[in-house]
Design a protein around this motif. Structure first.
Motif, PDB file in Angstrom:
ATOM      1  N   ALA A   1     -10.597   0.110  14.822  1.00 29.29           N
ATOM      2  CA  ALA A   1      -9.245   0.485  14.396  1.00 29.29           C
ATOM      3  C   ALA A   1      -9.290   1.390  13.164  1.00 29.29           C
ATOM      4  N   VAL A   2     -10.173   1.090  12.206  1.00 25.79           N
ATOM      5  CA  VAL A   2     -10.278   1.938  11.015  1.00 25.79           C
ATOM      6  C   VAL A   2     -10.772   3.332  11.404  1.00 25.79           C
ATOM      7  N   ALA A   3     -11.777   3.387  12.266  1.00 22.67           N
ATOM      8  CA  ALA A   3     -12.306   4.690  12.693  1.00 22.67           C
ATOM      9  C   ALA A   3     -11.273   5.479  13.477  1.00 22.67           C
ATOM     10  N   GLU A   4     -10.501   4.792  14.305  1.00 21.80           N
ATOM     11  CA  GLU A   4      -9.525   5.478  15.148  1.00 21.80           C
ATOM     12  C   GLU A   4      -8.338   5.981  14.337  1.00 21.80           C
ATOM     13  N   HIS A   5      -7.855   5.161  13.417  1.00 25.57           N
ATOM     14  CA  HIS A   5      -6.627   5.495  12.688  1.00 25.57           C
ATOM     15  C   HIS A   5      -6.895   6.172  11.348  1.00 25.57           C
ATOM     16  N   GLY A   6      -8.158   6.232  10.931  1.00 21.29           N
ATOM     17  CA  GLY A   6      -8.489   6.962   9.726  1.00 21.29           C
ATOM     18  C   GLY A   6      -8.179   6.258   8.428  1.00 21.29           C
ATOM     19  N   GLY A   7      -8.040   4.955   8.458  1.00 25.88           N
ATOM     20  CA  GLY A   7      -7.760   4.229   7.222  1.00 25.88           C
ATOM     21  C   GLY A   7      -7.566   2.749   7.465  1.00 25.88           C
ATOM     22  N   PHE A   8      -7.711   1.966   6.404  1.00 22.30           N
ATOM     23  CA  PHE A   8      -7.618   0.520   6.528  1.00 22.30           C
ATOM     24  C   PHE A   8      -6.171   0.044   6.686  1.00 22.30           C
ATOM     25  N   SER A   9      -5.219   0.680   6.002  1.00 26.18           N
ATOM     26  CA  SER A   9      -3.830   0.241   6.105  1.00 26.18           C
ATOM     27  C   SER A   9      -3.266   0.522   7.495  1.00 26.18           C
ATOM     28  N   LYS A  10      -3.576   1.700   8.055  1.00 25.05           N
ATOM     29  CA  LYS A  10      -3.098   2.018   9.404  1.00 25.05           C
ATOM     30  C   LYS A  10      -3.765   1.118  10.438  1.00 25.05           C
ATOM     31  N   ALA A  11      -5.039   0.798  10.225  1.00 20.89           N
ATOM     32  CA  ALA A  11      -5.733  -0.115  11.135  1.00 20.89           C
ATOM     33  C   ALA A  11      -5.090  -1.492  11.092  1.00 20.89           C
ATOM     34  N   ALA A  12      -4.718  -1.941   9.901  1.00 22.50           N
ATOM     35  CA  ALA A  12      -4.065  -3.242   9.768  1.00 22.50           C
ATOM     36  C   ALA A  12      -2.740  -3.274  10.519  1.00 22.50           C
ATOM     37  N   GLN A  13      -1.978  -2.187  10.417  1.00 21.75           N
ATOM     38  CA  GLN A  13      -0.709  -2.110  11.148  1.00 21.75           C
ATOM     39  C   GLN A  13      -0.947  -2.155  12.648  1.00 21.75           C
ATOM     40  N   ALA A  14      -1.957  -1.424  13.117  1.00 22.88           N
ATOM     41  CA  ALA A  14      -2.226  -1.356  14.552  1.00 22.88           C
ATOM     42  C   ALA A  14      -2.638  -2.705  15.120  1.00 22.88           C
ATOM     43  N   LEU A  15      -3.359  -3.507  14.329  1.00 26.99           N
ATOM     44  CA  LEU A  15      -3.853  -4.805  14.809  1.00 26.99           C
ATOM     45  C   LEU A  15      -2.991  -5.973  14.354  1.00 26.99           C
ATOM     46  N   SER A  16      -1.884  -5.658  13.638  1.00 30.34           N
ATOM     47  CA  SER A  16      -0.982  -6.709  13.121  1.00 30.34           C
ATOM     48  C   SER A  16      -1.733  -7.689  12.231  1.00 30.34           C
ATOM     49  N   LEU A  17      -2.616  -7.149  11.385  1.00 36.84           N
ATOM     50  CA  LEU A  17      -3.351  -7.940  10.412  1.00 36.84           C
ATOM     51  C   LEU A  17      -3.066  -7.399   9.013  1.00 36.84           C
ATOM     52  N   THR A  18      -3.514  -8.141   7.989  1.00 35.41           N
ATOM     53  CA  THR A  18      -3.387  -7.638   6.635  1.00 35.41           C
ATOM     54  C   THR A  18      -4.524  -6.672   6.332  1.00 35.41           C
ATOM     55  N   GLN A  19      -4.299  -5.781   5.376  1.00 37.47           N
ATOM     56  CA  GLN A  19      -5.356  -4.843   5.002  1.00 37.47           C
ATOM     57  C   GLN A  19      -6.582  -5.559   4.450  1.00 37.47           C
TER      58      GLN A  19
END
Length: 285
Positions: free
Chosen positions: A11-29
């Motif tokens: 998710a981090v690699a795909e979305h380019g960041g930890f906050s966007k990855a957290a949003q995509a996976l419905s998790l906290t940063q």
């Protein structure tokens, strides 16, 4: 190595960041950061270069990303295969859309028929939606992006002409129709370059041989509407996307020759899925 760690890395690699990855996976940063940190520590490797401008995968990270992309694609294909062997009483669908209104309307109609299905909807620009469909990150996309890829199968959901949006306080708000020539006499606000609406507007301006120096560039429809409502200029939108407002007036463009074509799109090559078939068969009413 845990599966959750690989999903977080992907998710981090795909979305380019930890906050966007957290949003995509419905998790906290912090949870995403912890998964990636533990993965790096377990193998004594570095998967991302972290800097003030964000994160970029290392060479090893890029190679691992190609592996996790295949892993998640296989997972989704396995789930769809199992879904296709079952009824429609339960299951999940993941969708990406470039605007929420049409997507939510389709999801609402679908869930009236299949209330046991859980749907996840993410919002991104049209190009990103198409990329998520092509990479099997989502099951389907709802977007106005042109359906030109040979791997895609699409169903047209809506066709709409462009219309002008003007401040309700503007003198031209009293007009019943506008030409593009009249439109560009006003201060014009442009959307971001990736916006299909913006691309269609530029096609029309070239066709009419009209030159425009925009007074403002905004990212997103909501920002465009707010700027117009505050009297900063005029813009365009697909007619069905217009939200009634006392501060904005919608006026047809009488010489408009383009349409915003919004489609439901999926990969044609993926295994048959009863859930996706049911979604594609859903009528908007």
């Amino acid at each position: 190595m845990q599966y959750a760690q690989l999903r977080a890395f992907h998710a981090v690699a795909e979305h380019g960041g930890f906050s966007k990855a957290a949003q995509a996976l419905s998790l906290t940063q912090p949870a995403i950061s912890d998964h990636v940190r533990r993965l790096e520590q377990d193998f004594g490797v570095k998967l991302f270069e972290r800097g003030p401008r964000g994160v970029e995968p290392t060479e090893l990270g890029r190679r691992l990303f190609s592996v996790t992309r295949q892993m998640l694609s296989c997972e989704r294909d396995a789930r769809q295969l199992l879904d296709s062997a079952s009824g429609l009483e339960s299951g999940t669908l993941s969708l990406a859309a470039d605007a929420p209104d049409l997507a939510v309307k389709l999801i609402g109609a679908f869930r009236k028929q299949h209330p046991g299905i859980v749907v996840t909807l993410s919002i991104a620009n049209a190009a990103e939606c198409m990329q998520r469909v092509l990479s099997s990150t989502v099951d389907a996309g709802i977007t106005a992006a042109p359906q030109v890829h040979s791997r895609l199968e699409a169903r047209v959901l809506r066709r709409d002409p462009l219309v002008a949006m003007v401040p309700a306080t503007s003198p031209i708000a009293k007009k019943r129709k506008l030409t593009y020539a009249e439109f560009v006499q006003q201060p014009v606000i442009f959307r971001e370059a990736q916006s299909v609406t913006q691309q269609l507007l530029e096609i029309e301006l070239v066709r009419q041989s009209l030159q425009v120096e925009p007074v403002l560039y905004v990212d997103g429809r909501e920002a465009l509407e707010e700027a117009i409502a505050q009297g900063m200029g005029v813009g365009v939108i697909a007619s069905a996307e217009f939200n009634e407002s006392r501060r904005i007036r919608m006026i047809p463009l009488q010489d408009c020759q383009v349409e915003m074509i919004e489609s439901l799109t999926r990969l044609a090559e993926r295994p048959a899925s009863n859930l996706l078939n049911a979604l594609f068969a859903t009528e908007l009413g």
